[in-house]
Write a protein that holds these residues in place. Structure first.
Motif, short mmCIF file in Angstrom:
data_model
loop_
_atom_site.label_atom_id
_atom_site.label_comp_id
_atom_site.label_asym_id
_atom_site.label_seq_id
_atom_site.Cartn_x
_atom_site.Cartn_y
_atom_site.Cartn_z
N ARG A 85 0.82 -1.22 0.00
CA ARG A 85 0.00 0.00 0.00
C ARG A 85 0.85 1.27 0.00
O ARG A 85 0.61 2.20 0.78
N LEU A 86 1.87 1.28 -0.85
CA LEU A 86 2.64 2.51 -1.02
C LEU A 86 1.88 3.39 -2.00
O LEU A 86 1.23 2.89 -2.91
N MET A 87 1.95 4.71 -1.82
CA MET A 87 1.31 5.61 -2.77
C MET A 87 2.13 5.57 -4.06
O MET A 87 3.31 5.98 -4.05
N PRO A 88 1.56 5.08 -5.16
CA PRO A 88 2.38 4.91 -6.37
C PRO A 88 2.92 6.21 -6.93
O PRO A 88 3.87 6.22 -7.69
N LYS A 90 4.21 8.70 -5.26
CA LYS A 90 5.25 9.33 -4.45
C LYS A 90 6.50 8.47 -4.48
O LYS A 90 6.42 7.25 -4.42
#
Lengths: 245, 289
Positions: A85-88, A90
């Motif tokens: 769930r990394l912000m793609p 950033k």
């Protein structure tokens, strides 16, 4: 031993849950559950699919307010999910310090990434990370918040076998260094015994069994005591198993 | 067909071929060694070139009279003439200005409304239903009303473009905001992001790909609306040039104007592509860079 060190910290409980219930429609997934986790304690939560272990973790992480009962958790919590769930949109280092007060602190992000062994990936987009690297970045993002309670929701489930072994060792190391309480939700019995001070088995909406693990760290799967505990836990989970005992 | 039948027919097929031992080895040739073929771009260029050639032949042989469609040579020379006198450049600048100011006004309105109804329940209830209703009205059908409201100057032309471009941006930005991965919003909340932080770091960046799709649609429609708008008593611009040419049956000038419209459309498409290259390089399926 590190385990002892964590246990001797004289602070109130990291998690105190009394009489917790959570229903989805008529189905009570969690039914009058009690749970206490000491500061710095590593607890693994086992249970069959759909037994409510992830629901419990979501309640502790303040992601599900629709519960009844009393829940006390530290204000400094962090969660790592099964998917990173990394912000793609950033860069990796930006992801790590996202949500921290003040200006994004690159130095701090780099230290956290170094700690999980991917300091060289600070400037890339999350899309180029491998599964293991992305999960490490998610761990760095959780630990940079210096949580008193770290909630891990099957963080290794999607990794391949070799990457999983490395990631497990990393979590053990990080836990020893940070000294935060950890609740690890998993359905991998060996993983639970390898990492935890105490293994809980969840069944029919409550904690059905506590299994303290007194084995020395680092633990060895080939240890006969390890095999005995695994057999006992598999019995509790209602799984037939080989001649472990 | 049963399995045995297939086996039998396959065996029959094999029988026709020259006997080849079952364990024969075949040498596989790497792609680099397979003689050079005509490059792809060259092959793809043959079609358009042939088309222009046919057009040229048809007009010099008189099969295609100039009153119907001027030949490519005449089109080229009248384009050169229009450029020399500066008429074409002037017209392009005027038309560009119309399209861009319309897009700016319409886009701002569309994006603002989309953010309003995308982010708040109240906004959705108040804005979305009327927008969904209005978008079914063909914009061009509004021209009579726009003329009554704004006269026949620049205003109705820009208003038409603004109206036409507001909807694609509204719909796509709204869908983009609503389509942001819920699990990322949840992750953002666990990281301590408040409502403003979620909007800024999760929701708006997540809606950006859709917003750029909307921009592309809007730009396409802006040209369409421009063409229609410039039919309203224009005194300058590419549409005016075209209307004049129609009066005098100058099909060459009309073709020049058509080409200009096409080139302008191509140019703005290029702009959107570069915007995507700059802002969407993080996307997993992005291959432009």
């Amino acid at each position: 031993m590190a385990t002892q060190l964590h246990r001797s910290l004289k602070t109130p409980a990291a998690v105190a849950v009394r009489g917790l219930s959570r229903a989805f429609g008529p189905r009570r997934v969690i039914d009058n559950l009690d749970l206490a986790i000491r500061p710095g304690e590593f607890v693994a939560l086992l249970g069959a699919s759909g037994c409510g272990k992830s629901t419990l973790l979501r309640i502790l992480g303040d992601l599900d307010p629709e519960f009844e009962g009393e829940v006390v958790v530290p204000s400094r919590r962090a969660i790592a999910f099964q998917a990173p769930r990394l912000m793609p949109w950033k860069r990796v280092w930006h992801n790590v310090v996202l949500g921290l007060p003040g200006r994004p602190d690159r130095k701090r992000a780099e230290r956290a990434l170094d700690e999980v062994g991917i300091g060289h990936r600070a400037d890339v987009w999350p899309k180029v990370l491998s599964g293991g690297e992305a999960q490490r970045a998610a761990l760095a993002r959780a630990l940079v918040r210096e949580p008193d309670l770290l909630l891990l929701d099957e963080p290794f489930a999607a990794l391949d076998a070799l990457t999983r072994i490395k990631a497990q060792a990393l979590v053990a190391e990080l836990w020893q260094r940070h000294g935060c309480a950890i609740l690890l939700v998993t359905h991998d019995v060996e993983e639970a015994i390898l990492l935890a001070d105490r293994v809980l088995v969840m069944k029919e909406g409550v904690i059905a069994h506590h299994e303290p693990i007194a084995l020395d760290r680092p633990r060895d799967v080939a240890d006969p005591e390890f095999a005995r505990i695994r057999g006992a836990l598999l019995d509790w989970l209602g799984v037939a198993h080989g001649a472990a005992h | 067909m049963s399995i045995t039948e297939i086996d039998r027919s396959y065996a029959a097929l094999r029988k026709d071929r020259p006997a080849e031992p079952a364990d024969a080895l075949v040498r596989l040739t790497p792609a680099t060694a397979r003689g050079r073929q005509v490059p792809r771009w060259l092959r793809r260029g043959i079609g358009p070139v042939a088309l222009v050639l046919v057009w040229h032949l048809a007009s010099i042989t008189g099969v295609l009279p100039a009153e119907v469609l001027a030949g490519p040579a005449t089109v080229l020379s009248s384009a050169a003439k229009l450029i020399q006198t500066g008429e074409l450049q002037e017209a392009v600048v005027v038309s560009m200005q119309r399209a861009m100011s319309g897009l700016l006004i319409g886009g701002t309105i569309g994006v603002a409304l989309a953010i309003l109804s995308g982010l708040t329940r109240l906004g959705e209830d108040l804005v979305d239903a009327p927008m969904q209703m209005l978008r079914t009205v063909p914009n061009v059908a509004l021209i009579p009303l726009l003329i009554i409201w704004f006269g026949i100057g620049e205003a109705p032309k820009i208003a038409l473009i603004a109206l036409a471009t507001a909807f694609p941006l509204y719909l796509n930005v709204y869908a983009g905001i609503r389509g942001v991965d819920q699990s990322l919003i949840e992750a953002g909340r666990t990281l301590g992001l408040g409502r403003a932080g979620l909007v800024r770091h999760v929701i708006l960046p997540g809606a950006l790909p859709n917003a750029l799709v909307g921009l592309r649609y809007s730009l396409g429609i802006a040209w369409l609306a421009l063409v229609f708008g410039e039919q309203i008593n224009a005194t300058a611009g590419v549409g005016y040039l075209m209307a004049n040419a129609r009066e005098f049956f100058q099909t060459d000038v009309i073709v020049v104007c058509l080409v200009v419209y096409a080139l302008l459309g191509l140019a703005v498409d290029l702009v959107v592509r570069s915007l995507e290259r700059i802002f969407l390089s993080w996307r997993p399926n992005f291959t432009g860079a």
